[in-house]
Design a protein around this motif. Structure first.
Motif, PDB file in Angstrom:
ATOM      1  N   GLY A 139      49.503 -54.922  26.107  1.00 55.97           N
ATOM      2  CA  GLY A 139      48.589 -56.066  26.211  1.00 55.97           C
ATOM      3  C   GLY A 139      46.988 -55.544  26.021  1.00 55.97           C
ATOM      4  O   GLY A 139      46.913 -54.358  26.181  1.00 55.97           O
ATOM      5  N   ASP A 140      45.991 -56.279  25.817  1.00 57.67           N
ATOM      6  CA  ASP A 140      44.676 -56.095  25.868  1.00 57.67           C
ATOM      7  C   ASP A 140      44.185 -56.119  27.145  1.00 57.67           C
ATOM      8  O   ASP A 140      43.990 -57.348  27.935  1.00 57.67           O
ATOM      9  CB  ASP A 140      44.067 -56.965  24.735  1.00 57.67           C
ATOM     10  CG  ASP A 140      44.724 -56.712  23.442  1.00 57.67           C
ATOM     11  OD1 ASP A 140      45.067 -55.726  23.082  1.00 57.67           O
ATOM     12  OD2 ASP A 140      44.665 -57.656  22.751  1.00 57.67           O
ATOM     13  N   LYS A 141      43.366 -54.902  27.686  1.00 56.10           N
ATOM     14  CA  LYS A 141      42.553 -54.812  28.753  1.00 56.10           C
ATOM     15  C   LYS A 141      41.320 -55.595  28.494  1.00 56.10           C
ATOM     16  O   LYS A 141      40.662 -54.851  27.706  1.00 56.10           O
ATOM     17  CB  LYS A 141      42.761 -53.647  29.501  1.00 56.10           C
ATOM     18  CG  LYS A 141      41.839 -53.523  30.770  1.00 56.10           C
ATOM     19  CD  LYS A 141      41.812 -52.129  31.415  1.00 56.10           C
ATOM     20  CE  LYS A 141      41.258 -52.308  32.713  1.00 56.10           C
ATOM     21  NZ  LYS A 141      41.272 -50.900  33.628  1.00 56.10           N
ATOM     22  N   PRO A 142      40.773 -56.679  29.417  1.00 57.07           N
ATOM     23  CA  PRO A 142      39.378 -57.189  28.842  1.00 57.07           C
ATOM     24  C   PRO A 142      38.486 -56.027  29.338  1.00 57.07           C
ATOM     25  O   PRO A 142      38.648 -55.384  30.290  1.00 57.07           O
ATOM     26  CB  PRO A 142      39.450 -58.401  29.984  1.00 57.07           C
ATOM     27  CG  PRO A 142      40.490 -58.166  30.766  1.00 57.07           C
ATOM     28  CD  PRO A 142      41.598 -57.438  30.470  1.00 57.07           C
ATOM     29  N   SER A 143      37.288 -56.199  28.991  1.00 55.53           N
ATOM     30  CA  SER A 143      36.340 -55.440  29.229  1.00 55.53           C
ATOM     31  C   SER A 143      35.438 -55.669  30.404  1.00 55.53           C
ATOM     32  O   SER A 143      34.656 -54.957  30.931  1.00 55.53           O
ATOM     33  CB  SER A 143      35.306 -55.383  28.022  1.00 55.53           C
ATOM     34  OG  SER A 143      34.759 -56.766  27.952  1.00 55.53           O
ATOM     35  N   VAL A 193      49.713 -54.304  36.937  1.00 50.26           N
ATOM     36  CA  VAL A 193      49.311 -55.577  36.054  1.00 50.26           C
ATOM     37  C   VAL A 193      48.167 -56.495  36.519  1.00 50.26           C
ATOM     38  O   VAL A 193      47.616 -56.470  37.514  1.00 50.26           O
ATOM     39  CB  VAL A 193      50.438 -56.672  36.311  1.00 50.26           C
ATOM     40  CG1 VAL A 193      50.408 -57.872  35.579  1.00 50.26           C
ATOM     41  CG2 VAL A 193      51.751 -55.957  36.045  1.00 50.26           C
ATOM     42  N   GLY A 194      47.368 -56.720  35.587  1.00 57.13           N
ATOM     43  CA  GLY A 194      45.887 -57.365  35.714  1.00 57.13           C
ATOM     44  C   GLY A 194      45.749 -58.793  34.886  1.00 57.13           C
ATOM     45  O   GLY A 194      46.422 -58.757  33.949  1.00 57.13           O
ATOM     46  N   GLU A 195      44.652 -59.300  35.213  1.00 56.60           N
ATOM     47  CA  GLU A 195      44.243 -60.172  34.424  1.00 56.60           C
ATOM     48  C   GLU A 195      42.671 -60.522  34.559  1.00 56.60           C
ATOM     49  O   GLU A 195      42.109 -59.980  35.641  1.00 56.60           O
ATOM     50  CB  GLU A 195      44.986 -61.636  34.609  1.00 56.60           C
ATOM     51  CG  GLU A 195      44.555 -62.135  36.192  1.00 56.60           C
ATOM     52  CD  GLU A 195      45.433 -63.355  36.486  1.00 56.60           C
ATOM     53  OE1 GLU A 195      46.228 -64.015  35.705  1.00 56.60           O
ATOM     54  OE2 GLU A 195      45.279 -63.827  37.623  1.00 56.60           O
ATOM     55  N   PRO A 196      42.131 -61.223  33.645  1.00 57.51           N
ATOM     56  CA  PRO A 196      40.543 -61.484  33.888  1.00 57.51           C
ATOM     57  C   PRO A 196      40.258 -62.100  35.229  1.00 57.51           C
ATOM     58  O   PRO A 196      40.690 -62.801  35.614  1.00 57.51           O
ATOM     59  CB  PRO A 196      40.208 -62.102  32.816  1.00 57.51           C
ATOM     60  CG  PRO A 196      41.132 -61.998  31.591  1.00 57.51           C
ATOM     61  CD  PRO A 196      42.583 -61.661  32.304  1.00 57.51           C
ATOM     62  N   ARG A 197      39.152 -61.462  35.696  1.00 58.25           N
ATOM     63  CA  ARG A 197      38.841 -62.098  37.081  1.00 58.25           C
ATOM     64  C   ARG A 197      38.398 -63.479  36.817  1.00 58.25           C
ATOM     65  O   ARG A 197      38.387 -64.580  37.951  1.00 58.25           O
ATOM     66  CB  ARG A 197      37.530 -61.112  37.600  1.00 58.25           C
ATOM     67  CG  ARG A 197      36.921 -61.591  38.920  1.00 58.25           C
ATOM     68  CD  ARG A 197      38.050 -61.509  40.103  1.00 58.25           C
ATOM     69  NE  ARG A 197      37.777 -61.718  41.407  1.00 58.25           N
ATOM     70  CZ  ARG A 197      38.073 -61.745  42.542  1.00 58.25           C
ATOM     71  NH1 ARG A 197      39.239 -60.816  42.549  1.00 58.25           N
ATOM     72  NH2 ARG A 197      37.810 -62.294  43.549  1.00 58.25           N
TER      73      ARG A 197
END
Length: 421
Positions: free
Chosen positions: A89-93, A111-115
């Motif tokens: 997937g694409d990691k946000p900046s 695993v992460g997602e935009p804050r």
């Protein structure tokens, strides 16, 4: 008062909102972050399980295979021993919210997602709490305004009622407001208004009765004094003075009875007359004959007594004299021809009837002749009403037995030793 009630209610609501709302906001923020973290950990654990199964079977992890395990808005970083990190997937900046699950083989999955997604949920939850708080404040403000009006309006109304009582208007309003304390105050004011009304009525009645009841004794006394002045015969002077003295005693009794009646009308003592005694009816009638004979002689009319003699009854002498004086005066003023006073006994009552030869009582007044202010001859309309009250105070009654020719009858309780017919 309204402003004070509104400010107090709003102050209490704001304190409650602050005490409950601020901790609730912190708890909700923490709960959202924990929920998002748990979701990320669960997804990382699922990916880690797939990776370790492939490692155990000697296969390499495929990004395309693992991509199906990652939510579209999230990304995953798989770290394997000796291999570069595998990014899915694409990691946000910008700022991210991540959770890492370490494996037993030296591997790990992050695993992460935009804050911003977590911040958005927190913001929505806080806005909901703020909206509920504002709705509670608005409802409290509306309730405070309604309650202030509900309480202030009755108080204003009660103040107007008290002012009316003070200005001399004693009419009770009989208004209730649904608040027990205010209803109690209104009830007390209504009771006070009724007492004041009774007192005013008693005073007005006393004034009217006094002016009417004292007129006849004073007129008769004046005539006796004129007779004394006009004669030089000592015997006549002595006789007239004795009659005048009895009229003064009767006048004193009339005043006393008027005062007693006034106290009774204003809520005073027991209305039963305790001054009634055994009286000789002939003596009272003769007294009235002596008093009124000069008036009838001047009017060229006769007055005579018929019936049984020697009767005794239970009554107040002054009251019985006043009743008979009222009936005789009415025959003199409104009747015609001769006047007959008849005495008889029936059952347990001694009856004294007064009859004249006039046109009688009009049909429209027959049933109301004893009511106050009812008169068919431009008189005060008080005489018969007061006479009936005096008779009833002694346990008797005054009735109109016949309208044409008019026959009025006084029924008195016979003395226990009186023979019954």
């Amino acid at each position: 008062m309204r402003r004070r009630l509104i400010n107090t209610t709003l102050g209490v609501v704001l304190v409650v909102v602050a005490v409950l709302g601020v901790p609730l906001a912190f708890v909700e923020t923490h709960a959202i972050e924990n929920t998002a973290g748990d979701s990320l950990k669960a997804e990382a654990a699922r990916i880690l399980e797939v990776v370790e199964l492939r490692m155990a079977s000697g296969e390499h992890s495929d990004a395309a295979l693992l991509r199906r395990q990652v939510e579209p808005h999230r990304y995953a970083i798989v770290r394997l021993p000796g291999d570069p990190p595998l990014v899915i997937g694409d990691k946000p900046s910008g700022r991210v919210f991540e959770k890492t699950m370490p494996g037993e083989m030296g591997d790990s999955v992050t695993v992460g997602e935009p804050r911003e997604r977590v911040t958005t949920k927190i913001r929505e939850s806080l806005l909901l709490i703020l909206g509920v708080a504002l709705l509670a404040v608005a409802a409290a403000a509306a309730l405070a305004v309604w309650q202030a009006r509900r309480l202030a309006r009755p108080l204003t109304d009660l103040a107007e009622t008290a002012e009316r009582l003070g200005s001399g208007d004693p009419r009770p309003r009989h208004r209730r407001y649904g608040v027990p304390e205010l209803d109690r105050v209104a009830e007390v004011l209504d009771q006070s208004a009724e007492r004041i009304a009774r007192m005013l009525t008693a005073e007005r009645r006393l004034a009217a009765d006094a002016s009417h009841q004292l007129r006849t004794p004073l007129t008769a006394l004046s005539m006796r004094l004129e007779e004394i002045i006009a004669t030089e015969d000592p015997e006549i002077v002595k006789e007239e003075a004795a009659i005048a003295l009895s009229q003064v005693e009767r006048l004193t009794d009339v005043v006393q009875r008027l005062l007693t009646s006034s106290r009774r009308g204003s809520g005073g003592r027991d209305p039963r007359n305790i001054s009634a005694v055994t009286v000789r009816v002939d003596d009272v009638i003769q007294q009235q004959i002596d008093e009124w004979r000069p008036n009838f002689r001047e009017a060229r009319r006769s007055i005579r007594v018929e019936g049984e003699r020697g009767l005794t009854a239970v009554a107040t002498p002054g009251a019985l004299s006043q009743v008979l004086a009222t009936l005789v005066e009415n025959t003199l003023m409104h009747g015609a021809g001769g006047v007959n006073i008849r005495t008889r006994i029936t059952g347990t009552s001694v009856v004294v009837e007064v009859e004249d030869e006039g046109t009688g009582v009009p049909d429209e007044l027959g049933a109301r002749v004893f009511e106050r202010a009812v008169s068919g001859h431009n008189s005060t309309g008080l005489g018969l009403a007061v006479a009936r009250d005096l008779a009833e105070a002694d346990g008797g009654r005054l009735e109109l037995l016949q309208q044409r020719p008019p026959v009025f009858a006084v029924f008195l309780a016979a003395h226990p030793e009186e023979p019954h017919s």
